[in-house]
Design an enzyme around this catalytic site. Sequence first.
Site, PDB file in Angstrom:
ATOM      1  CG  ASP A  94      -2.085   0.941   1.106  1.00  0.00           C
ATOM      2  OD1 ASP A  94      -2.373   1.394  -0.024  1.00  0.00           O
ATOM      3  OD2 ASP A  94      -2.706   1.245   2.145  1.00  0.00           O
TER       4      ASP A  94
ATOM      5  CG  ASN B 131      -7.861  -1.854  -5.075  1.00  0.00           C
ATOM      6  OD1 ASN B 131      -6.948  -2.676  -4.937  1.00  0.00           O
ATOM      7  ND2 ASN B 131      -8.102  -0.935  -4.151  1.00  0.00           N
TER       8      ASN B 131
END
Length: 242
Positions: A19, A67
């Site tokens: 991330d 996502n």
Amino acid sequence: MFNKTDGVALPRHVGIIMDGNGRWAQHRGRARTNGHTEGLKNARRIVEAASRRGIRYLTLFVFSTENWKRAAQEVEFIMSLVKQHLTRELDFYRENHIRVRHTGDTDGLAADILSEIKQALGDTQDFDGMHVILALNYGGRNAIVRAARRFLLQGGATAREAAAALDEDGITQNMDNPDVPEPDLIIRTAGEFRTSNFLLWEAAYAEYFITDKFWPDFSTEDLDAALAAYAARERRFGAMTR
Ligand code: IPE
Ligand code: IPE
Ligand code: MG
């Protein structure tokens, strides 16, 4: 550096929530997509380092089932990066004896990506080194539901009989890659203290290591710090301490 000969507890399976690509780019005044490009370069470095250290399984969280909520342009960019990587990196995998695997929902992935994945899986299936499991269109809940469905579709039993037969092993054995052991260590970069739907079933007793570093900045030294932290943990699995 930690490796097979150091005699410390080395995790067999490491998962990484890669991330912070977007923030990495934003901090430099660049487009978020540039962060993804750098993130992919770093993934290559960390894959190589993990393999050298003797880790047997490495699951990389590449793209989650959530996502898709991002801007279409960013989603397309990430998918094209993945595709490029799969088409161009066979030599890298061959040199490092790395076997490529996939986990995630194939429904929802474009046909061209699916065929590249299939090709990479086939091309690397006989390599005897580390397994790199690409979690692409992956969600932990989605994976559990798909495993449950596979289990229920196996027998010709009635719904009542199938439901009564469903147990934890039934789910575990019907996950995407049932031969892959549970993760021992999960690393998350960019400082967030959450799972974001990663390996929910398999990580029941995983150790977590969270660093503030954004993924493109996560170095081999940071990997070693995570491995050292793991080696110092006492894993009890619910039992009493010694
Ligand atoms: C991780 O970086 C990559 C993906 C989720 C695809 P992000 O894109 O989430 O970066 P941040 O969290 O916005 O900084
Ligand atoms: C998790 O990161 C998914 C990947 C690294 C692929 P996200 O950036 O999607 O997670 P949230 O939104 O911060 O929970
Ligand atoms: Mg993020």
